[in-house]
Design an enzyme around this catalytic site. Structure first.
Site: not given
Length: 446
Positions: A87, A90, A180, A228, A281
């Site tokens: 998590e 990326d 999520g 994703d 974020y």
């Protein structure tokens, strides 16, 4: 009707569909007619038969006929995803280990002769279900926001030199929104897959994923990494996907092991929605960039946190404030955990994988600061259950879901314990569903 009523009883979207009498009637009629047609077409593969008769596909196809007054010709599907571990790595050139869900976004549609894009979403309430624009209009829209996921992908295809015809499309998804689980990426990849079918082109999975990532960054305003869109495009049934986010090399990792007890992935939705475009974020990404800049003063060859060790980070600790240091420590540790977890999963060493999942959650809670009380409670409750190997928050954080690796025989007990305990401690109702690793994006013609 009894069969349809029993389909995914935990799915609020389908429950709402069946409670709407006109839709329920159309849904049932569409399903019966569709099933009859499928039975007659014996040359169609068994996989396609299953997907044509999938209730979500049947519902979308029937609704398209209602709203656009003609039948759909193309069905494109793209799954959501759950990240087993890895998590906030990326966008730091690191490693991730997601798997595609069986839940998916479905886009059905056909060409029109209007040189327009006409869209309809079954997941949106109110007047914002519909959207229409000229094909040449690639502007970002403020409302309805969901349209940007589609328009962003259309813009990528136009920029790539494709001549797109006008089209009508209807979208529906049973991926929980704001959970999520990459509901947005599944819409983007479904759109790209739909456009390929519309054009008769074949965009390879990696290129498609990169186009969809750019669409999300430019049109939805989310500075996302590649995970994703990659897993939605490249998922393989029964496998997780280890992705090297720098080189874009991938490796399919079997989730089940023939010599071990069957395992199930259990997803619990806290029903606290997260918002990736929030300031938290963006701050996380900026903190990582700050840590890399400090590391480069002592170690010029470091290009991203993926290149750093904990020892190197400790050397520049005095140049970093405590939150930046802690977040960098998480990313470095999470990369190591992810690579180890992939290797252990291949060997069926679920106990060790589970330990790494819990370590990941603790690091996300304590160092990266993206967990919340509700997610912590879900993880705490999960690991109390015999047969649960491990549990962690999944996704960007600030809400959403947890992912739990559990012996299949213990799933019922785990769900009961977690949901009851969560309600007692938070006053909130969580929702749960089991999943296996599903396939990536695909399309077929009706």
């Amino acid at each position: 009707a009894e069969y349809m009523g029993g389909y995914r009883r935990d799915n609020p979207l389908l429950s709402e569909m069946m409670s709407d009498r006109p839709y329920a009637l159309g849904f049932a009629v569409g399903f019966v007619v569709g099933a009859s047609v499928v039975a007659l077409k014996k040359t169609i593969s068994s996989r396609k038969c299953a997907e044509v008769s999938d209730p979500l596909v049947a519902y979308a196809s029937t609704a398209f006929r209602v709203h656009f007054e003609q039948p759909a010709q193309i069905v494109a599907l793209a799954p959501g995803r759950v990240n087993l571990i890895g998590e906030h790595t990326d966008y730091n050139d690191g490693f991730v280990l997601p798997m595609a869900l069986e839940r998916k976004a479905v886009m059905v549609g056909r060409r029109n002769a209007l040189n327009k894009i006409r869209l309809y979403s079954l997941n949106i309430d109110g007047s914002e279900k519909r959207y229409e624009c000229d094909l040449s209009d690639t502007s970002v829209v403020s409302k309805p926001h969901w349209v940007n996921y589609v328009k962003g992908v259309v813009a990528q295809y136009l920029a790539d030199g494709h001549f797109l015809p006008g089209f009508d499309a209807l979208i529906v998804s049973d991926v929980p929104l704001g959970g999520g689980l990459s509901s947005s990426a599944s819409i983007e990849v479904a759109t790209a897959t739909f456009l390929d079918a519309l054009l008769g082109t074949t965009t390879d999975g990696k290129t498609k994923a990169l186009m969809c990532q750019k669409a999300e960054q430019q049109y939805a305003g989310v500075p996302c990494g590649i995970m994703d869109q990659f897993i939605s495009s490249l998922g393989k049934r029964g496998h997780a996907l280890l992705i090297d986010c720098r080189t874009l090399k991938t490796q399919h990792i079997p989730v089940a092991h023939p010599n071990k007890k069957p395992v199930t992935v259990l997803i619990i939705n806290s029903n606290v929605k997260h918002e990736l475009t929030g300031s938290e974020y963006v701050t996380c990404r900026q903190n990582c960039e700050t840590a890399v800049a400090a590391l480069q003063t002592a170690f010029p060859d470091i290009g991203a946190l993926r290149d750093a060790t904990q020892e190197q980070l400790s050397i520049v600790r005095d140049q970093l404030d405590s939150s930046v240091y802690a977040r960098a420590r998480h990313v470095i540790g999470e990369n190591n955990r992810t690579v180890r977890a992939a290797r252990l999963l291949q060997q069926g060493l679920y106990e060790e994988v589970g330990k790494l999942m819990v370590e990941s959650h603790n690091s996300l809670r304590d160092d990266y600061k993206v967990s919340i009380r509700e997610l912590d409670i879900l993880v705490e409750l999960a690991i109390q259950v015999p047969g649960v190997y491990g549990s962690r928050m999944t996704g960007g954080g600030f809400g959403g879901c947890t992912v739990t690796l559990v012996e299949t025989d213990a799933v019922s007990k785990a769900k009961q314990h977690i949901l009851a305990g969560y309600l007692a401690r938070t006053g909130r109702t969580a929702t749960a569903f089991e999943t296996t690793a599903g396939d990536g994006a695909r399309f077929f013609r009706l």
